[in-house]
Design a protein around this motif. Structure first.
Motif, PDB file in Angstrom:
ATOM      1  N   GLU A  96       0.827  -1.205   0.000  1.00 25.44           N
ATOM      2  CA  GLU A  96       0.000   0.000   0.000  1.00 25.44           C
ATOM      3  C   GLU A  96       0.868   1.265   0.000  1.00 25.44           C
ATOM      4  N   ALA A  97       1.929   1.284   0.810  1.00 24.07           N
ATOM      5  CA  ALA A  97       2.830   2.447   0.847  1.00 24.07           C
ATOM      6  C   ALA A  97       3.470   2.667  -0.522  1.00 24.07           C
ATOM      7  N   CYS A  98       3.896   1.589  -1.148  1.00 25.24           N
ATOM      8  CA  CYS A  98       4.486   1.707  -2.489  1.00 25.24           C
ATOM      9  C   CYS A  98       3.465   2.225  -3.492  1.00 25.24           C
ATOM     10  N   GLY A  99       2.235   1.746  -3.390  1.00 18.75           N
ATOM     11  CA  GLY A  99       1.182   2.218  -4.282  1.00 18.75           C
ATOM     12  C   GLY A  99       0.950   3.711  -4.155  1.00 18.75           C
ATOM     13  N   MET A 100       1.037   4.210  -2.927  1.00 10.27           N
ATOM     14  CA  MET A 100       0.879   5.647  -2.701  1.00 10.27           C
ATOM     15  C   MET A 100       1.980   6.445  -3.381  1.00 10.27           C
ATOM     16  N   LEU A 101       3.173   5.867  -3.440  1.00 15.29           N
ATOM     17  CA  LEU A 101       4.303   6.566  -4.051  1.00 15.29           C
ATOM     18  C   LEU A 101       4.358   6.402  -5.565  1.00 15.29           C
ATOM     19  N   LEU A 102       4.037   5.221  -6.054  1.00 13.38           N
ATOM     20  CA  LEU A 102       4.139   4.975  -7.492  1.00 13.38           C
ATOM     21  C   LEU A 102       3.226   5.886  -8.304  1.00 13.38           C
ATOM     22  N   GLY A 103       2.082   6.252  -7.726  1.00 16.85           N
ATOM     23  CA  GLY A 103       1.155   7.125  -8.430  1.00 16.85           C
ATOM     24  C   GLY A 103       1.705   8.511  -8.713  1.00 16.85           C
ATOM     25  N   GLN A 104       2.714   8.921  -7.966  1.00 16.21           N
ATOM     26  CA  GLN A 104       3.288  10.250  -8.177  1.00 16.21           C
ATOM     27  C   GLN A 104       4.785  10.217  -8.492  1.00 16.21           C
ATOM     28  N   ALA A 105       5.354   9.034  -8.662  1.00 18.69           N
ATOM     29  CA  ALA A 105       6.790   8.918  -8.931  1.00 18.69           C
ATOM     30  C   ALA A 105       7.156   9.549 -10.273  1.00 18.69           C
ATOM     31  N   ALA A 106       8.310  10.193 -10.298  1.00 13.04           N
ATOM     32  CA  ALA A 106       8.814  10.802 -11.526  1.00 13.04           C
ATOM     33  C   ALA A 106       9.202   9.703 -12.518  1.00 13.04           C
ATOM     34  N   PRO A 107       9.098   9.975 -13.814  1.00 11.03           N
ATOM     35  CA  PRO A 107       9.512   8.978 -14.806  1.00 11.03           C
ATOM     36  C   PRO A 107      10.968   8.568 -14.585  1.00 11.03           C
ATOM     37  N   GLY A 108      11.208   7.271 -14.595  1.00 10.21           N
ATOM     38  CA  GLY A 108      12.565   6.757 -14.412  1.00 10.21           C
ATOM     39  C   GLY A 108      13.052   6.777 -12.973  1.00 10.21           C
ATOM     40  N   ALA A 109      12.168   7.095 -12.027  1.00 10.02           N
ATOM     41  CA  ALA A 109      12.570   7.190 -10.616  1.00 10.02           C
ATOM     42  C   ALA A 109      12.901   5.810 -10.059  1.00 10.02           C
ATOM     43  N   THR A 110      13.656   5.831  -8.977  1.00 12.43           N
ATOM     44  CA  THR A 110      14.004   4.626  -8.235  1.00 12.43           C
ATOM     45  C   THR A 110      13.161   4.568  -6.972  1.00 12.43           C
ATOM     46  N   LEU A 111      12.637   3.395  -6.684  1.00 17.30           N
ATOM     47  CA  LEU A 111      11.930   3.151  -5.431  1.00 17.30           C
ATOM     48  C   LEU A 111      12.942   2.557  -4.471  1.00 17.30           C
ATOM     49  N   GLU A 112      13.091   3.178  -3.304  1.00 14.43           N
ATOM     50  CA  GLU A 112      14.050   2.701  -2.315  1.00 14.43           C
ATOM     51  C   GLU A 112      13.299   2.269  -1.064  1.00 14.43           C
ATOM     52  N   CYS A 113      13.673   1.120  -0.542  1.00 20.63           N
ATOM     53  CA  CYS A 113      13.045   0.599   0.663  1.00 20.63           C
ATOM     54  C   CYS A 113      14.139   0.262   1.676  1.00 20.63           C
ATOM     55  N   ASP A 114      14.133   0.965   2.796  1.00 16.94           N
ATOM     56  CA  ASP A 114      15.109   0.752   3.870  1.00 16.94           C
ATOM     57  C   ASP A 114      14.422   0.017   5.007  1.00 16.94           C
ATOM     58  N   PHE A 115      14.925  -1.163   5.330  1.00 21.42           N
ATOM     59  CA  PHE A 115      14.427  -1.956   6.447  1.00 21.42           C
ATOM     60  C   PHE A 115      15.420  -1.816   7.591  1.00 21.42           C
ATOM     61  N   THR A 116      14.957  -1.389   8.757  1.00 16.89           N
ATOM     62  CA  THR A 116      15.793  -1.330   9.945  1.00 16.89           C
ATOM     63  C   THR A 116      15.230  -2.336  10.938  1.00 16.89           C
ATOM     64  N   LEU A 117      16.058  -3.308  11.313  1.00 17.91           N
ATOM     65  CA  LEU A 117      15.604  -4.424  12.137  1.00 17.91           C
ATOM     66  C   LEU A 117      16.117  -4.283  13.561  1.00 17.91           C
ATOM     67  N   GLY A 118      15.227  -4.412  14.521  1.00 15.40           N
ATOM     68  CA  GLY A 118      15.594  -4.463  15.924  1.00 15.40           C
ATOM     69  C   GLY A 118      15.313  -5.868  16.428  1.00 15.40           C
ATOM     70  N   SER A 119      15.512  -6.090  17.694  1.00 22.95           N
ATOM     71  CA  SER A 119      15.299  -7.433  18.231  1.00 22.95           C
ATOM     72  C   SER A 119      13.831  -7.841  18.184  1.00 22.95           C
ATOM     73  N   ASP A 120      12.907  -6.873  18.296  1.00 19.78           N
ATOM     74  CA  ASP A 120      11.482  -7.185  18.296  1.00 19.78           C
ATOM     75  C   ASP A 120      10.663  -6.188  17.486  1.00 19.78           C
ATOM     76  N   ARG A 121      11.315  -5.469  16.589  1.00 20.40           N
ATOM     77  CA  ARG A 121      10.639  -4.425  15.813  1.00 20.40           C
ATOM     78  C   ARG A 121      11.278  -4.257  14.452  1.00 20.40           C
ATOM     79  N   ILE A 122      10.493  -3.665  13.550  1.00 19.98           N
ATOM     80  CA  ILE A 122      10.985  -3.390  12.215  1.00 19.98           C
ATOM     81  C   ILE A 122      10.476  -2.023  11.792  1.00 19.98           C
ATOM     82  N   SER A 123      11.345  -1.245  11.163  1.00 18.63           N
ATOM     83  CA  SER A 123      10.964   0.027  10.553  1.00 18.63           C
ATOM     84  C   SER A 123      11.232  -0.114   9.064  1.00 18.63           C
ATOM     85  N   ILE A 124      10.273   0.336   8.273  1.00 22.65           N
ATOM     86  CA  ILE A 124      10.376   0.219   6.818  1.00 22.65           C
ATOM     87  C   ILE A 124      10.114   1.592   6.234  1.00 22.65           C
ATOM     88  N   ALA A 125      11.120   2.182   5.600  1.00 20.05           N
ATOM     89  CA  ALA A 125      10.984   3.489   4.959  1.00 20.05           C
ATOM     90  C   ALA A 125      11.007   3.285   3.448  1.00 20.05           C
TER      91      ALA A 125
END
Length: 177
Positions: A96-125
Motif C-alpha cells: 500500500e505504501a508503495c502504491g501511494m508513491l508509485l502514483g506520483q513517482a517521476a519517470p525513471g525514478a528509483t523506489l528505495e526501501c530501507d528496512f531497519t531491524l531491531g530485536s522485536d521491531r521493524i521500521s520500513i521506509a
C-alpha cells in the motif's frame, strides 16, 4: 535492483542518516560470521532495543517489482519471529505504501526501501523521487488502513522531491517492555 545491508551498534547517540551501507550479517567462505552493523531509522531515539541490521533495496519505481519488496518484507519479519498475521499485515502495508508513491513517482525514478531491524521491531521506509511531491493524505481510509496494518505510519517530503512513507511495527509477543 540493488540490495545492501549494514550498520553499527549505537548506544545513546543517534547516527547521521545514511543512504547506503555495506552488506553485513553474511558469512565468509569459511562460515565465519561477518561483524553485524546497523543504522537507526528516523524517529525515536535509541533505546534498550538494539538494532541488528539495516537492509536497503533499490529498484525501478514500477509496479512489476513490488513482489520483490513484499517477499523481502516477509522474509525479514519472519527472521524477527513476527507471527504469520503480522507478516501478512506488513506485506500489505508495504504494498500500500508503495502504491501511494508509485502514483506520483517521476519517470525513471528509483523506489528505495530501507528496512531497519531491531530485536522485536521493524521500521520500513519506502521512498521515491516524485514529479509533484506531496505526502499521502492522513485523513483517508487508505491511510487509516495503512496505519492499522503497520502499527505506526508517517510520511513526509524530503530534499530533491523525495517522498517517504515510514512504517513501524513492534512484534506482538514483545509485550510492553
Amino acid at each position: 535492483m540493488q540490495t545492501r545491508a549494514g550498520g553499527h551498534h549505537f548506544a545513546g547517540a543517534r547516527p547521521p542518516p545514511v543512504e547506503r551501507a555495506d552488506v553485513t550479517g553474511e558469512t565468509s567462505g569459511r562460515g565465519a560470521a561477518a561483524p553485524r552493523t546497523a543504522v537507526l531509522a528516523e524517529g525515536d531515539p535509541p533505546s534498550y532495543h538494539e538494532v541488528q541490521d539495516r537492509v536497503t533495496i533499490q529498484m525501478p519505481a514500477e509496479g512489476a517489482y513490488l513482489s520483490v519488496l513484499r517477499t523481502a518484507t516477509a522474509g525479514l519479519a519472519a527472521r524477527l519471529d513476527f507471527t504469520l498475521d503480522e507478516i501478512e499485515d506488513l506485506r500489505i502495508a508495504v504494498d500500500e505504501a508503495c502504491g501511494m508513491l508509485l502514483g506520483q513517482a517521476a519517470p525513471g525514478a528509483t523506489l528505495e526501501c530501507d528496512f531497519t531491524l531491531g530485536s522485536d521491531r521493524i521500521s520500513i521506509a519506502v521512498s521515491a523521487r516524485c514529479q509533484q511531491p506531496r505526502p499521502p493524505a492522513r485523513d483517508t481510509f487508505a491511510w487509516t488502513v495503512l496505519s492499522a496494518l503497520a502499527g505506526n505510519a508517517d510520511a513526509w517530503v524530503g530534499p530533491d522531491d523525495k517522498v517517504t512513507v515510514l512504517l513501524r511495527k513492534v512484534r506482538e509477543s514483545a509485550g510492553a517492555g
